[in-house]
Write a protein that holds these residues in place. Structure first.
Motif, PDB file in Angstrom:
ATOM      1  N   GLU A 121      -5.731   3.642  -0.620  1.00 21.13           N
ATOM      2  CA  GLU A 121      -6.317   2.678  -1.283  1.00 21.13           C
ATOM      3  C   GLU A 121      -6.449   2.934  -3.287  1.00 21.13           C
ATOM      4  N   CYS A 229       2.364   7.089  -7.833  1.00 27.42           N
ATOM      5  CA  CYS A 229       1.600   5.854  -7.554  1.00 27.42           C
ATOM      6  C   CYS A 229       0.928   5.157  -8.265  1.00 27.42           C
ATOM      7  N   VAL A 233       1.687   0.447  -8.290  1.00 30.66           N
ATOM      8  CA  VAL A 233       0.895   0.006  -8.213  1.00 30.66           C
ATOM      9  C   VAL A 233       0.805  -1.000  -9.866  1.00 30.66           C
ATOM     10  N   ARG A 243       6.790  -4.972  -4.865  1.00 24.49           N
ATOM     11  CA  ARG A 243       6.030  -3.214  -4.755  1.00 24.49           C
ATOM     12  C   ARG A 243       6.533  -2.794  -3.913  1.00 24.49           C
ATOM     13  N   TRP A 258       3.500  -0.197  -2.450  1.00 30.34           N
ATOM     14  CA  TRP A 258       2.220  -0.393  -2.359  1.00 30.34           C
ATOM     15  C   TRP A 258       2.384  -2.452  -0.850  1.00 30.34           C
ATOM     16  N   ASN A 262      -2.927  -2.911   1.130  1.00 31.48           N
ATOM     17  CA  ASN A 262      -3.194  -2.222   0.060  1.00 31.48           C
ATOM     18  C   ASN A 262      -3.263  -0.836  -0.016  1.00 31.48           C
ATOM     19  N   ILE A 264      -0.658   2.233  -0.252  1.00 28.84           N
ATOM     20  CA  ILE A 264       0.692   2.983  -0.941  1.00 28.84           C
ATOM     21  C   ILE A 264       1.300   4.327  -0.292  1.00 28.84           C
TER      22      ILE A 264
END
Length: 292
Positions: A121, A229, A233, A243, A258, A262, A264
């Motif tokens: 997360e 990442c 995000v 997402r 994502w 929550n 990824i």
């Protein structure tokens, strides 16, 4: 060399990785050994992924991660994919659970040399990234390079993926910015008490990003999984993309999702280059004769 362990030179989307098998060993790869390996053309790397015996129940291995300056890193998504590729080559398993400084990571092989990692997360609280001063909204913090009235880079999105990240959004080609000049200044800026990974990102198509990253403790890299990442995000948080994002980095492409929980998920390629034996205390090494 009196204490040799197997290692492999690999790459994940161009991110240069040394996977070192430290299972059964009590002492770690030393910072001195890491620096020595990084200084040599054949063994230079972005990260060492040292596979240790598990330290907690429910995990397969503890992974110690070293940058090329000898410092310890919390997370490396591209390196984690390389570890999975190395382990699947010796077993019929395709799913693994690893403990790292960043926490527990789950990963699985989708197909040969193509790995998906649950990177966990993202963290947005200013004091947990961490930042040196309070920001209620970390999608756009006060930080810039260049003149006050015409900054070259400004207002990055900040977050943590187990390690601190700042993503500067730009409209021009990411190659038009001198990241080699700005990167070390921003990595060591006082606002980042634990330093930070610095990325330049551009929305290049619908749900696609192009990124370059100056990696903390490493420098310019062909790819950085945790930065990809952070970019994906941050793009979704600032409503630049959805997402599900394809991230183009100099070394290759990574697919990011994502999810609603929550977490990824990062999916991308790995490549095995060659293998050998090394002394984790001194950094002395020999290449396997079959790989020469």
């Amino acid at each position: 060399m009196t204490n040799q362990v197997p290692f492999a030179r690999m790459n994940g989307a161009g991110n240069e990785i040394l996977v070192v098998d430290m299972r059964g060993q009590s002492a770690p790869v030393t910072p001195e050994a890491a620096v020595k390996l990084a200084s040599q053309t054949e063994t230079k790397f972005d990260q060492i992924m040292a596979i240790h015996d598990p330290r907690v129940n429910g995990t397969d291995n503890y992974i110690m991660i070293l940058n090329n300056d000898g410092s310890e890193a919390q997370a490396c998504g591209n390196g984690t994919r390389c570890v999975v590729s190395a382990l699947t080559a010796e077993t019929d398993r395709d799913t693994f659970t690893f403990q790292t400084l960043a926490g527990i990571l789950n990963a699985r092989e989708i197909r040969e040399n193509y790995i998906c990692v649950d990177m966990g997360e993202p963290v947005f609280d200013w004091d947990k990234i961490p930042l040196a001063e309070e920001f209620a909204d970390t999608t756009k913090i006060e930080l810039q390079i260049g003149p006050i009235d015409a900054p070259v880079l400004h207002s990055p999105s900040a977050m943590s993926m187990g390690n601190p990240h700042a993503v500067f959004w730009v409209k021009n080609d990411v190659w038009s910015y001198d990241l080699e000049l700005f990167g070390p200044l921003l990595e060591n800026h006082p606002i980042f008490p634990e330093k930070a990974n610095i990325s330049i990102a551009q929305v290049s198509a619908e749900n696609e990003l192009t990124m370059r990253t100056w990696e903390r403790g490493v420098g310019l890299t062909q790819a950085c999984g945790s930065a990809a990442c952070a970019g994906a995000v941050s793009a979704a948080r600032t409503e630049r993309t959805g997402r599900n994002v394809l991230v183009h980095m100099p070394g290759g492409d990574l697919s990011l999702e994502w999810k609603d929980n929550n977490h990824i998920f990062m999916t991308g390629p790995t490549e095995w280059e060659w293998s050998g034996m090394l002394d984790p205390q001194t950094g002395d090494w020999v290449r396997d004769e079959s790989d020469k």
